[in-house]
Design a protein around this motif. Structure first.
Motif, mmCIF file in Angstrom:
data_model
loop_
_atom_site.group_PDB
_atom_site.id
_atom_site.type_symbol
_atom_site.label_atom_id
_atom_site.label_comp_id
_atom_site.label_asym_id
_atom_site.label_seq_id
_atom_site.Cartn_x
_atom_site.Cartn_y
_atom_site.Cartn_z
ATOM 1 N N GLU A 303 0.825 -1.217 0.000
ATOM 2 C CA GLU A 303 0.000 0.000 0.000
ATOM 3 C C GLU A 303 0.855 1.261 0.000
ATOM 4 N N ILE A 304 1.822 1.354 0.906
ATOM 5 C CA ILE A 304 2.629 2.570 0.977
ATOM 6 C C ILE A 304 3.525 2.686 -0.250
ATOM 7 N N SER A 305 3.972 1.568 -0.800
ATOM 8 C CA SER A 305 4.768 1.598 -2.035
ATOM 9 C C SER A 305 3.933 2.141 -3.182
ATOM 10 N N TYR A 306 2.686 1.714 -3.251
ATOM 11 C CA TYR A 306 1.771 2.210 -4.290
ATOM 12 C C TYR A 306 1.522 3.706 -4.125
ATOM 13 N N GLN A 307 1.285 4.129 -2.886
ATOM 14 C CA GLN A 307 1.007 5.550 -2.666
ATOM 15 C C GLN A 307 2.194 6.422 -3.071
ATOM 16 N N HIS A 308 3.388 6.030 -2.672
ATOM 17 C CA HIS A 308 4.583 6.779 -3.069
ATOM 18 C C HIS A 308 4.722 6.813 -4.597
ATOM 19 N N SER A 309 4.545 5.654 -5.213
ATOM 20 C CA SER A 309 4.731 5.547 -6.663
ATOM 21 C C SER A 309 3.708 6.369 -7.429
ATOM 22 N N LEU A 310 2.452 6.290 -7.003
ATOM 23 C CA LEU A 310 1.391 7.031 -7.687
ATOM 24 C C LEU A 310 1.623 8.538 -7.561
ATOM 25 N N SER A 311 1.995 8.979 -6.367
ATOM 26 C CA SER A 311 2.241 10.399 -6.160
ATOM 27 C C SER A 311 3.385 10.897 -7.053
ATOM 28 N N TYR A 312 4.466 10.125 -7.093
ATOM 29 C CA TYR A 312 5.619 10.526 -7.891
ATOM 30 C C TYR A 312 5.290 10.494 -9.385
ATOM 31 N N ALA A 313 4.623 9.433 -9.835
ATOM 32 C CA ALA A 313 4.306 9.294 -11.259
ATOM 33 C C ALA A 313 3.334 10.369 -11.732
ATOM 34 N N THR A 314 2.502 10.853 -10.831
ATOM 35 C CA THR A 314 1.553 11.920 -11.183
ATOM 36 C C THR A 314 2.273 13.258 -11.347
ATOM 37 N N GLU A 315 3.259 13.511 -10.490
ATOM 38 C CA GLU A 315 3.934 14.803 -10.487
ATOM 39 C C GLU A 315 5.134 14.859 -11.433
ATOM 40 N N ARG A 316 5.841 13.745 -11.587
ATOM 41 C CA ARG A 316 7.067 13.720 -12.368
ATOM 42 C C ARG A 316 6.754 13.759 -13.864
ATOM 43 N N ARG A 317 7.433 14.638 -14.593
ATOM 44 C CA ARG A 317 7.227 14.765 -16.046
ATOM 45 C C ARG A 317 8.486 14.296 -16.764
ATOM 46 N N GLN A 318 8.254 13.360 -17.687
ATOM 47 C CA GLN A 318 9.399 12.798 -18.404
ATOM 48 C C GLN A 318 8.902 12.096 -19.660
ATOM 49 N N GLY A 319 9.381 12.517 -20.818
ATOM 50 C CA GLY A 319 8.996 11.894 -22.080
ATOM 51 C C GLY A 319 7.602 12.286 -22.526
ATOM 52 N N LYS A 323 1.239 7.689 -27.900
ATOM 53 C CA LYS A 323 0.066 8.004 -28.726
ATOM 54 C C LYS A 323 0.078 9.453 -29.200
ATOM 55 N N GLY A 324 1.075 10.215 -28.751
ATOM 56 C CA GLY A 324 1.125 11.636 -29.082
ATOM 57 C C GLY A 324 1.209 12.457 -27.819
ATOM 58 N N ILE A 325 1.475 13.722 -27.959
ATOM 59 C CA ILE A 325 1.634 14.596 -26.795
ATOM 60 C C ILE A 325 0.324 14.660 -26.010
ATOM 61 N N ALA A 326 0.412 14.293 -24.722
ATOM 62 C CA ALA A 326 -0.794 14.273 -23.883
ATOM 63 C C ALA A 326 -1.033 15.620 -23.218
ATOM 64 N N GLU A 327 0.028 16.315 -22.883
ATOM 65 C CA GLU A 327 -0.087 17.598 -22.179
ATOM 66 C C GLU A 327 0.748 18.651 -22.919
ATOM 67 N N PRO A 328 0.204 19.211 -23.991
ATOM 68 C CA PRO A 328 0.979 20.136 -24.832
ATOM 69 C C PRO A 328 1.440 21.403 -24.125
ATOM 70 N N ASP A 329 0.771 21.773 -23.039
ATOM 71 C CA ASP A 329 1.164 22.985 -22.317
ATOM 72 C C ASP A 329 2.318 22.743 -21.350
ATOM 73 N N GLN A 330 2.787 21.468 -21.248
ATOM 74 C CA GLN A 330 3.894 21.113 -20.373
ATOM 75 C C GLN A 330 5.106 20.690 -21.200
ATOM 76 N N GLU A 331 6.292 20.821 -20.641
ATOM 77 C CA GLU A 331 7.498 20.460 -21.397
ATOM 78 C C GLU A 331 7.640 18.950 -21.574
ATOM 79 N N ALA A 332 6.932 18.194 -20.752
ATOM 80 C CA ALA A 332 6.903 16.730 -20.887
ATOM 81 C C ALA A 332 5.611 16.229 -20.259
ATOM 82 N N ASP A 333 5.214 15.023 -20.634
ATOM 83 C CA ASP A 333 4.021 14.416 -20.038
ATOM 84 C C ASP A 333 4.382 13.773 -18.698
ATOM 85 N N SER A 334 3.362 13.556 -17.870
ATOM 86 C CA SER A 334 3.606 12.876 -16.597
ATOM 87 C C SER A 334 3.942 11.411 -16.858
ATOM 88 N N LEU A 335 4.585 10.799 -15.880
ATOM 89 C CA LEU A 335 4.962 9.387 -16.023
ATOM 90 C C LEU A 335 3.754 8.492 -16.254
#
Length: 601
Positions: A303-319, A323-335
């Motif tokens: 549970e705590i591993s999932y919570q840490h991972s989900l929080s980081y993957a939501t905030e971290r932008r990379q690549g 399917k194409g750019i998901a968030e064009p207003d950001q320099e990268a999409d979230s994980l």
């Protein structure tokens, strides 16, 4: 760093699922609190762990415990948190009222235990060990011992621990050398050393009570000659020091703020718990309690591993998304746009929530077993009789302990992977999860020992009666849901496994008649296969329940009031489990049947 949030909605969902809408069928512990009271208890537990334990986890890990001339000191923040925990009455949550407990259901206690271990693994071990010692005294202690020790242990003023292992024998308890010599009708002189005694000595409470396995002089060799003794650090009446000394603490990979002690008993006074030479029977009461507690640690780790991972993957932008750019207003999409990241997140969630459902079911079986109550409710209607519940619990305990800790460790490893290089450094917090969680697959019996216990003792040793009890329950559930069109494929898959499981067992049993080593060779893969199939049952049960709630829209009082997003997530995660995780059982099936010759060095 992510702050832990207790998964209250999921816990309430399981309480509603397994209590169903049949309050008349609940056992007395479940009926002692209604839904609103249960929700209040969970929210209070969440508030404690989120505000008291989670914030001190990293700092206490960095400080660790101190050993100075026989004295062991906890980190100050840990000691203060324990005092508040005991004063708030959490230690006695599921303990008998006659000795000062609150006697709520084991399911609520399991919820609180999981929160503790997610927020602060090292802290969680202190109450877990104490409760195991309490269970042994409740079952085998004399009335005099109960009245002397239970009120203080349940209040948390005193703490219990298990003193079993010795340096030369590890898990082979038959080789124990600690001796016990009769002094008078009531007491024995205990002499010997024990190692790996979690929380065996520290300054967090007034007195630490050791439950010690020792051999009475003249007793038979092996486990049949062992007896269990209660050996307090300070004698209860005189408060005199009892020659129970810590001679060192271990430098460990993790759980730094919980001391792992080497203990010396130099003619210490001990009191017999139960009958002479029947210590192993009493020990297994403690051990089984701790095995389920350790399973909860694995679930909390997922549970705590999932919570840490989900929080980081939501905030971290990379690549960018394939399917194409998901968030064009950001320099990268979230994980989260990356399929492999979602695979890891869903794996963690499937293990956390599936393991939690298994833990809840085991806790319910425990209550039925302890109360010898012939009827209770679960997701499929009613639980078995008390005798069958006991056999089912014995069967599921090694699966829960080993599978949930192995998958918890996998979840923590996946957290490091989601974080990438940041996961490998202390600042992220996830490397501590792996270090702390690694011990859970080792203590209270390694995964290999649990595997042998499951296949050798619990399955083949009962002529597969315990296994058939569970597969029949799965079979009945599948027949009930056979016409449930959205889940027809999952129902068929689960039904096939329910038929295959006993067949595989029979095949291994036939091989074992020619060579007992076939049991050892198959045991690990048999347990992991069993774990994946067991969680498949609970995942399908939860998905079916979620779909019905979406259709019927019951009120909160009727066990509903869940949002569609939450319920849809249950159904989607069940689908992921069947598509991506349950197929692992096939590789374990092939491996377990490969035979002992495949393991020749």
């Amino acid at each position: 760093m992510h702050s832990y949030k207790a998964p209250l909605e999921d816990m309430q969902f399981l309480l509603d699922c397994q209590a169903g809408i049949h309050p008349a069928e609940k056992n007395s512990r479940q009926a002692s609190v209604d839904r609103e009271e249960a929700s209040f208890i969970l929210s209070q537990a969440a508030q404690f762990v989120e505000h008291e334990l989670a914030p001190i986890n990293r700092a206490c890990d960095e400080l660790g415990c101190r050993f100075d001339n026989g004295n062991v000191s906890l980190p100050n923040a840990m000691k203060q948190a324990y005092t508040r925990y005991a004063e708030a009455g959490w230690m006695g949550l599921s303990m008998p009222e006659e000795w000062g407990g609150q006697q709520v259901s084991s399911q609520l206690a399991a919820c609180a235990g999981e929160m503790l271990t997610s927020a602060n693994h090292a802290f969680s071990m202190i109450p877990a060990l104490n409760m195991s010692a309490i269970k042994a005294l409740l079952t085998f202690g004399s009335e005099e011992l109960k009245s002397q020790y239970l009120p203080n242990m349940i209040s948390g003023q005193w703490l219990g621990c298990m003193a079993l292992t010795e340096a030369h024998c590890g898990s082979d308890l038959g080789l124990i050398r600690t001796s016990a010599e009769l002094v008078d009708d009531n007491s024995y002189r205990i002499k010997g050393n024990k190692i790996f005694i979690s929380a065996g000595a520290h300054d967090g409470c007034e007195n630490i009570v050791h439950l010690v396995l020792a051999r009475i002089k003249g007793a038979p060799e092996g486990v049949k000659g062992l007896s269990l003794f209660i050996v307090p650090t300070y004698l209860p009446n005189s408060r005199e020091f009892n020659n129970v000394s810590c001679i060192g603490i271990e430098e460990k990979m993790g759980i730094h703020s919980n001391p792992t002690c080497t203990m010396s008993y130099e003619n210490s006074t001990g009191f017999l718990v139960g009958e002479p030479h029947k210590g192993i029977k009493a020990m297994f009461i403690m051990m089984n309690e701790m095995r389920m507690g350790t399973a909860t640690q694995g679930i909390g780790l997922s549970e705590i591993s999932y919570q840490h991972s989900l929080s980081y993957a939501t905030e971290r932008r990379q690549g960018r998304s394939l399917k194409g750019i998901a968030e064009p207003d950001q320099e990268a999409d979230s994980l989260l746009v990356h399929a492999d990241i979602r695979r890891m997140l869903l794996t963690q969630r499937a293990f956390a929530e599936g393991g939690r459902a298994l833990s809840f079911f085991c806790a319910q079986l425990l209550d039925v077993t302890e109360e010898a109550n012939e009827k209770s409710a679960d997701t499929c209607g009613t639980l078995p009789s008390a005798e069958d519940s006991k056999q089912l619990l014995n069967f599921l305990t090694p699966i829960a302990k080993a599978f949930c800790t192995e998958t918890g460790l996998e979840s923590s490893s996946l957290a490091i992977q989601v974080f990438g290089g940041h996961g490998y450094v202390r600042e992220s917090g996830v490397e501590q999860l792996y270090r702390d969680g690694r011990i859970s697959t080792l203590y209270e019996g390694t995964t290999g020992i649990q595997s042998l216990d499951l296949l050798g003792r619990k399955v083949l040793g009962t002529q597969a009666k315990s296994l058939l009890l569970f597969t029949k329950q799965i079979h009945r559930f599948c027949l009930l849901e056979k016409g449930n069109q959205p889940f027809s494929s999952m129902v068929k898959t689960l039904l096939d496994y329910a038929k295959e499981w006993p067949q595989l067992t029979q095949e291994i049993g036939i091989k074992a008649m020619k060579s007992h080593d076939e049991v050892g060779a198959a045991a690990y893969d048999y347990l992991m296969y069993s774990g994946y199939v067991t969680l498949a049952y609970f995942w399908l049960s939860m998905a079916v329940r979620a779909a019905r709630l979406m259709e019927s829209k019951p009120t909160k009082q009727q066990g509903g009031n869940y949002g569609d997003e939450f319920l849809n997530a249950k159904i989607r995660t069940a689908s992921f489990y069947y598509s991506r995780l349950l197929p692992r059982a096939e590789s374990h099936r092939k491996a377990m049947l490969s035979g002992e010759d495949a393991l020749l060095l």
